[in-house]
Every structure is written in structure tokens, then in C-alpha cells.
Write a protein that holds these residues in place. Structure first.
Motif, PDB file in Angstrom:
ATOM      1  N   SER A 193     155.024  59.191  38.248  1.00 48.11           N
ATOM      2  CA  SER A 193     155.406  57.832  37.869  1.00 48.11           C
ATOM      3  C   SER A 193     156.857  57.553  38.241  1.00 48.11           C
ATOM      4  O   SER A 193     157.674  58.468  38.380  1.00 48.11           O
ATOM      5  CB  SER A 193     155.207  57.627  36.369  1.00 48.11           C
ATOM      6  OG  SER A 193     156.176  58.373  35.640  1.00 48.11           O
ATOM      7  N   LEU A 194     157.188  56.264  38.350  1.00 45.28           N
ATOM      8  CA  LEU A 194     158.564  55.873  38.653  1.00 45.28           C
ATOM      9  C   LEU A 194     159.519  56.329  37.553  1.00 45.28           C
ATOM     10  O   LEU A 194     160.653  56.735  37.836  1.00 45.28           O
ATOM     11  CB  LEU A 194     158.650  54.355  38.829  1.00 45.28           C
ATOM     12  CG  LEU A 194     158.010  53.797  40.108  1.00 45.28           C
ATOM     13  CD1 LEU A 194     158.074  52.273  40.107  1.00 45.28           C
ATOM     14  CD2 LEU A 194     158.695  54.353  41.352  1.00 45.28           C
ATOM     15  N   ASN A 195     159.076  56.288  36.316  1.00 39.19           N
ATOM     16  CA  ASN A 195     159.922  56.748  35.208  1.00 39.19           C
ATOM     17  C   ASN A 195     160.271  58.221  35.340  1.00 39.19           C
ATOM     18  O   ASN A 195     161.402  58.635  35.073  1.00 39.19           O
ATOM     19  CB  ASN A 195     159.233  56.494  33.863  1.00 39.19           C
ATOM     20  CG  ASN A 195     159.275  55.031  33.460  1.00 39.19           C
ATOM     21  OD1 ASN A 195     160.159  54.292  33.902  1.00 39.19           O
ATOM     22  ND2 ASN A 195     158.337  54.610  32.636  1.00 39.19           N
ATOM     23  N   LYS A 196     159.290  59.031  35.756  1.00 36.45           N
ATOM     24  CA  LYS A 196     159.565  60.459  35.957  1.00 36.45           C
ATOM     25  C   LYS A 196     160.466  60.678  37.168  1.00 36.45           C
ATOM     26  O   LYS A 196     161.347  61.535  37.155  1.00 36.45           O
ATOM     27  CB  LYS A 196     158.255  61.231  36.105  1.00 36.45           C
ATOM     28  CG  LYS A 196     157.515  61.419  34.793  1.00 36.45           C
ATOM     29  CD  LYS A 196     156.380  62.418  34.934  1.00 36.45           C
ATOM     30  CE  LYS A 196     155.752  62.706  33.579  1.00 36.45           C
ATOM     31  NZ  LYS A 196     154.667  63.717  33.674  1.00 36.45           N
ATOM     32  N   LYS A 250     164.090  60.562  36.566  1.00 32.97           N
ATOM     33  CA  LYS A 250     164.690  61.704  35.868  1.00 32.97           C
ATOM     34  C   LYS A 250     165.139  62.813  36.821  1.00 32.97           C
ATOM     35  O   LYS A 250     165.772  63.776  36.388  1.00 32.97           O
ATOM     36  CB  LYS A 250     163.690  62.278  34.855  1.00 32.97           C
ATOM     37  CG  LYS A 250     163.355  61.329  33.718  1.00 32.97           C
ATOM     38  CD  LYS A 250     162.358  61.958  32.765  1.00 32.97           C
ATOM     39  CE  LYS A 250     162.010  61.009  31.624  1.00 32.97           C
ATOM     40  NZ  LYS A 250     161.031  61.621  30.681  1.00 32.97           N
ATOM     41  N   ILE A 251     164.777  62.692  38.108  1.00 30.93           N
ATOM     42  CA  ILE A 251     165.150  63.729  39.081  1.00 30.93           C
ATOM     43  C   ILE A 251     165.890  63.116  40.276  1.00 30.93           C
ATOM     44  O   ILE A 251     165.477  63.282  41.428  1.00 30.93           O
ATOM     45  CB  ILE A 251     163.914  64.528  39.551  1.00 30.93           C
ATOM     46  CG1 ILE A 251     162.786  63.576  39.998  1.00 30.93           C
ATOM     47  CG2 ILE A 251     163.422  65.470  38.453  1.00 30.93           C
ATOM     48  CD1 ILE A 251     161.634  64.293  40.686  1.00 30.93           C
ATOM     49  N   PRO A 252     167.015  62.420  40.033  1.00 31.24           N
ATOM     50  CA  PRO A 252     167.730  61.738  41.118  1.00 31.24           C
ATOM     51  C   PRO A 252     168.232  62.678  42.210  1.00 31.24           C
ATOM     52  O   PRO A 252     168.294  62.291  43.387  1.00 31.24           O
ATOM     53  CB  PRO A 252     168.894  61.050  40.399  1.00 31.24           C
ATOM     54  CG  PRO A 252     169.075  61.826  39.124  1.00 31.24           C
ATOM     55  CD  PRO A 252     167.697  62.248  38.734  1.00 31.24           C
ATOM     56  N   LYS A 253     168.571  63.911  41.834  1.00 35.15           N
ATOM     57  CA  LYS A 253     169.073  64.856  42.834  1.00 35.15           C
ATOM     58  C   LYS A 253     167.970  65.245  43.826  1.00 35.15           C
ATOM     59  O   LYS A 253     168.235  65.436  45.009  1.00 35.15           O
ATOM     60  CB  LYS A 253     169.637  66.104  42.154  1.00 35.15           C
ATOM     61  CG  LYS A 253     170.914  65.839  41.371  1.00 35.15           C
ATOM     62  CD  LYS A 253     171.429  67.113  40.721  1.00 35.15           C
ATOM     63  CE  LYS A 253     172.713  66.846  39.926  1.00 35.15           C
ATOM     64  NZ  LYS A 253     173.196  68.089  39.262  1.00 35.15           N
ATOM     65  N   LEU A 294     164.024  74.384  41.165  1.00 37.21           N
ATOM     66  CA  LEU A 294     163.285  74.411  39.892  1.00 37.21           C
ATOM     67  C   LEU A 294     164.123  73.822  38.759  1.00 37.21           C
ATOM     68  O   LEU A 294     163.603  73.098  37.898  1.00 37.21           O
ATOM     69  CB  LEU A 294     162.880  75.845  39.549  1.00 37.21           C
ATOM     70  CG  LEU A 294     161.792  76.482  40.421  1.00 37.21           C
ATOM     71  CD1 LEU A 294     161.607  77.948  40.037  1.00 37.21           C
ATOM     72  CD2 LEU A 294     160.475  75.741  40.313  1.00 37.21           C
ATOM     73  N   LYS A 295     165.421  74.114  38.757  1.00 37.61           N
ATOM     74  CA  LYS A 295     166.308  73.574  37.730  1.00 37.61           C
ATOM     75  C   LYS A 295     166.394  72.051  37.838  1.00 37.61           C
ATOM     76  O   LYS A 295     166.391  71.352  36.822  1.00 37.61           O
ATOM     77  CB  LYS A 295     167.692  74.195  37.883  1.00 37.61           C
ATOM     78  CG  LYS A 295     168.657  73.829  36.764  1.00 37.61           C
ATOM     79  CD  LYS A 295     169.984  74.559  36.913  1.00 37.61           C
ATOM     80  CE  LYS A 295     170.939  74.180  35.782  1.00 37.61           C
ATOM     81  NZ  LYS A 295     172.248  74.885  35.926  1.00 37.61           N
ATOM     82  N   MET A 296     166.430  71.531  39.064  1.00 42.78           N
ATOM     83  CA  MET A 296     166.473  70.081  39.261  1.00 42.78           C
ATOM     84  C   MET A 296     165.182  69.408  38.815  1.00 42.78           C
ATOM     85  O   MET A 296     165.189  68.248  38.394  1.00 42.78           O
ATOM     86  CB  MET A 296     166.719  69.772  40.745  1.00 42.78           C
ATOM     87  CG  MET A 296     168.099  70.085  41.232  1.00 42.78           C
ATOM     88  SD  MET A 296     168.266  69.679  42.986  1.00 42.78           S
ATOM     89  CE  MET A 296     169.956  70.188  43.297  1.00 42.78           C
ATOM     90  N   LEU A 297     164.067  70.138  38.905  1.00 43.26           N
ATOM     91  CA  LEU A 297     162.776  69.583  38.504  1.00 43.26           C
ATOM     92  C   LEU A 297     162.512  69.690  36.995  1.00 43.26           C
ATOM     93  O   LEU A 297     161.591  69.072  36.477  1.00 43.26           O
ATOM     94  CB  LEU A 297     161.648  70.314  39.249  1.00 43.26           C
ATOM     95  CG  LEU A 297     161.507  70.013  40.753  1.00 43.26           C
ATOM     96  CD1 LEU A 297     160.564  71.031  41.391  1.00 43.26           C
ATOM     97  CD2 LEU A 297     160.995  68.602  40.976  1.00 43.26           C
ATOM     98  N   ARG A 298     163.349  70.456  36.303  1.00 43.94           N
ATOM     99  CA  ARG A 298     163.094  70.755  34.889  1.00 43.94           C
ATOM    100  C   ARG A 298     162.940  69.519  33.997  1.00 43.94           C
ATOM    101  O   ARG A 298     162.108  69.522  33.073  1.00 43.94           O
ATOM    102  CB  ARG A 298     164.219  71.657  34.354  1.00 43.94           C
ATOM    103  CG  ARG A 298     163.813  72.459  33.116  1.00 43.94           C
ATOM    104  CD  ARG A 298     164.820  73.526  32.818  1.00 43.94           C
ATOM    105  NE  ARG A 298     164.842  74.562  33.842  1.00 43.94           N
ATOM    106  CZ  ARG A 298     165.874  75.395  34.045  1.00 43.94           C
ATOM    107  NH1 ARG A 298     166.963  75.275  33.332  1.00 43.94           N
ATOM    108  NH2 ARG A 298     165.789  76.323  34.982  1.00 43.94           N
ATOM    109  N   PRO A 299     163.689  68.427  34.229  1.00 45.16           N
ATOM    110  CA  PRO A 299     163.527  67.251  33.355  1.00 45.16           C
ATOM    111  C   PRO A 299     162.114  66.683  33.321  1.00 45.16           C
ATOM    112  O   PRO A 299     161.758  65.973  32.377  1.00 45.16           O
ATOM    113  CB  PRO A 299     164.508  66.238  33.962  1.00 45.16           C
ATOM    114  CG  PRO A 299     165.561  67.071  34.609  1.00 45.16           C
ATOM    115  CD  PRO A 299     164.828  68.256  35.167  1.00 45.16           C
ATOM    116  N   ILE A 300     161.291  66.977  34.335  1.00 48.15           N
ATOM    117  CA  ILE A 300     159.914  66.436  34.331  1.00 48.15           C
ATOM    118  C   ILE A 300     158.857  67.538  34.180  1.00 48.15           C
ATOM    119  O   ILE A 300     157.674  67.282  34.348  1.00 48.15           O
ATOM    120  CB  ILE A 300     159.627  65.608  35.593  1.00 48.15           C
ATOM    121  CG1 ILE A 300     159.838  66.436  36.857  1.00 48.15           C
ATOM    122  CG2 ILE A 300     160.470  64.354  35.616  1.00 48.15           C
ATOM    123  CD1 ILE A 300     159.373  65.728  38.120  1.00 48.15           C
ATOM    124  N   THR A 301     159.303  68.752  33.868  1.00 45.60           N
ATOM    125  CA  THR A 301     158.343  69.855  33.686  1.00 45.60           C
ATOM    126  C   THR A 301     158.337  70.404  32.270  1.00 45.60           C
ATOM    127  O   THR A 301     157.608  71.341  31.971  1.00 45.60           O
ATOM    128  CB  THR A 301     158.620  71.007  34.669  1.00 45.60           C
ATOM    129  OG1 THR A 301     159.944  71.541  34.417  1.00 45.60           O
ATOM    130  CG2 THR A 301     158.534  70.552  36.104  1.00 45.60           C
TER     131      THR A 301
END
Length: 268
Positions: free
Chosen positions: A174-177, A180-183, A260-267
Motif C-alpha cells: 500500500s501507499l501508506n506502507k 514508511k520506507i523512503p530510503k 533489511l533494517k530499512m525494510l523493518r518499519p513495514i515488517t
């Protein structure tokens, strides 16, 4: 982890190398013509399957059956053949069916041989590009391009600031998710083309691949190729990629852990 011995690796890698050539020949002799498209989801979305997908899978199963009749087989289109064997072939007859439908040449035939549930041999064959990738052991992978065979390795020495990333969410994030991962979004600067992106990572052309919603037949054939070329592959939650799902592949552990650390906000 279950592994093959050297003679088994040689036997099965020789088979998939030869199978790639047969598949390309089969495509140009039988399938490079008008085909029919249907939608598996029937109004609930779009998941295309073509008459070519089914023809390829029948051909692949026939070739496997001639050489290894006791082996198990799992195909995307026709399901599972169960036996008591420790060996299972996993088949995606056309990976990138959408590309196939519109004439994009990046579609492929994906095949893995699993031993006791672990993918040990992988094949990614690109008939229109006239090239295929496969591994000959757990440490050696090849590309055969225009009939010229060479070993491939990931670009292990790349610095994180210089990485090339291929990524796609396939409409599953989703766009909301995504917000959360701008990087990650900032790093998504190179085209993502289904299995070809994973193959390019193994070949050293890109350094990170991120995809959503990979089924087992989408990723099993790429796992042994990526690992043999020196790469790392897991889910976004750092689980075994053999389960499928949201997948990330990288050229080394350092870069992999940063992604993986950058993806953590959505996992979480």
C-alpha cells in the motif's frame, strides 16, 4: 541443510543446461505464434495464464519424466506429482507471463531441483534473449549467452553508497506502507523485470533486488543460482527464502542487513 555430492551436482546441472537449450528450441518451433490468454482470478484481479504456459509445463514434465521418473514434481499450472523420492522439481513454465503477453522479451522458464525440500539446482532460461543461468554446485554458477558459457559472480566489493537496486512491489504494498520506507524508495533507480533482475544480481549487474509476493516457483530456481554466485537471499523478515513471500537478494551480508533494517518499519 541437505546438499548433493559432486557427482550428483554434475549430473543434474548437465541436465538443466541441456533442458534450457531444448526449451528455447521448443519455443521457436512450437510456441512463437498466436496464443490464448485467460485470467485465473476471473474478475477479482488479473493473473494471466496462456496456452504457452501450459504447453511449456507439459514439455518440462515430459523431459523430467524421461530421465527421472521417480522424482516428485510441483508445477504452477498442473499441481503436484507425489512420490517417495527426496527429489522434487519445482516449475514455473513462464515467469513473467505479463511480459510474455505484451511481447516483452524478459520472461523466462524457471526450474529448480529440490533435495529434501532445499533448492540445490536452479535454471533460469530466457528463450527470446537466448541466454540461460544455472548453477553447477553450491559455489559455481554460469550464464550461457549466445552459446558462450562463463562463470558469474555477484559484485561483492560494491560500497553501499554505490549500489544499484532493482525493486518492484507488484501492487502488493500500500501507499501508506511505502511512505514508511523512503530510503528504499529513493534507492529504486533500476528496472525490475521478474526473474531477470535476480539473474542480473547473480551476474554482477545489479546489487540488490526487492520483490513482493514471490511464490515458491518464482524464487526456488533463483536461490541456488544467487547463492552459488556468492549472493544472499531471504525474506524481508530475514527468514529462509524457500518459503517464498516478500524477498530481498543482495551481494553480501553487510548490504543485506542494511536493506533489511530499512525494510523493518513495514515488517514488524
Amino acid at each position: 541443510m541437505s546438499k548433493l555430492n559432486s557427482s550428483d551436482f554434475k549430473r543434474y546441472s548437465k541436465f538443466v543446461d541441456g533442458l534450457a537449450r531444448k526449451l528455447t528450441k521448443f519455443y521457436y518451433s512450437k510456441l512463437n505464434r498466436t496464443f490464448k490468454v485467460s485470467n485465473k482470478l476471473r474478475g477479482k484481479g488479473f493473473d494471466p495464464v496462456t496456452t504457452s504456459d501450459k504447453a511449456f509445463e507439459k514439455f518440462i514434465k515430459k523431459e523430467i519424466g524421461k530421465r527421472f521418473p521417480d522424482h516428485q514434481v510441483i508445477g504452477e499450472e498442473f499441481g503436484k506429482k507425489k512420490t517417495k523420492s527426496d527429489f522434487t522439481w519445482v516449475i514455473d513454465p513462464i515467469d513473467g507471463t505479463r511480459s510474455y503477453v505484451i511481447g516483452n522479451p524478459t520472461w523466462s522458464n524457471l526450474i529448480s531441483l529440490n533435495y529434501k525440500g532445499n533448492p540445490v539446482i536452479g535454471l533460469a532460461n530466457y528463450p527470446v534473449l537466448k541466454k540461460h543461468y544455472f548453477n553447477a554446485s553450491d559455489k559455481v554458477a554460469y550464464v550461457v549467452d549466445q552459446r558462450k558459457k562463463r562463470k558469474i559472480k555477484v559484485n561483492k566489493k560494491i560500497l553501499f553508497k554505490n549500489i544499484k537496486m532493482s525493486a518492484a512491489f507488484h501492487g502488493m504494498l500500500s501507499l501508506n506502507k511505502q511512505k514508511k520506507i523512503p530510503k528504499i524508495l529513493k534507492l529504486m533507480q533500476f528496472p525490475c523485470a521478474d526473474a531477470l533482475s535476480y539473474s542480473h544480481l547473480a551476474e554482477g549487474k545489479v546489487d540488490v533486488v526487492i520483490q513482493c509476493g514471490n511464490k515458491i516457483w518464482d524464487i526456488h530456481p533463483l536461490i541456488p543460482i544467487i547463492k552459488a554466485a556468492g549472493g544472499v537471499v531471504s525474506t524481508w523478515k530475514n527468514a529462509d527464502a524457500v518459503k517464498g513471500g516478500n524477498i530481498v537478494a543482495s551481494v553480501n551480508n553487510n548490504i543485506h542487513n542494511k536493506i533489511l533494517k530499512m525494510l523493518r518499519p513495514i515488517t514488524k
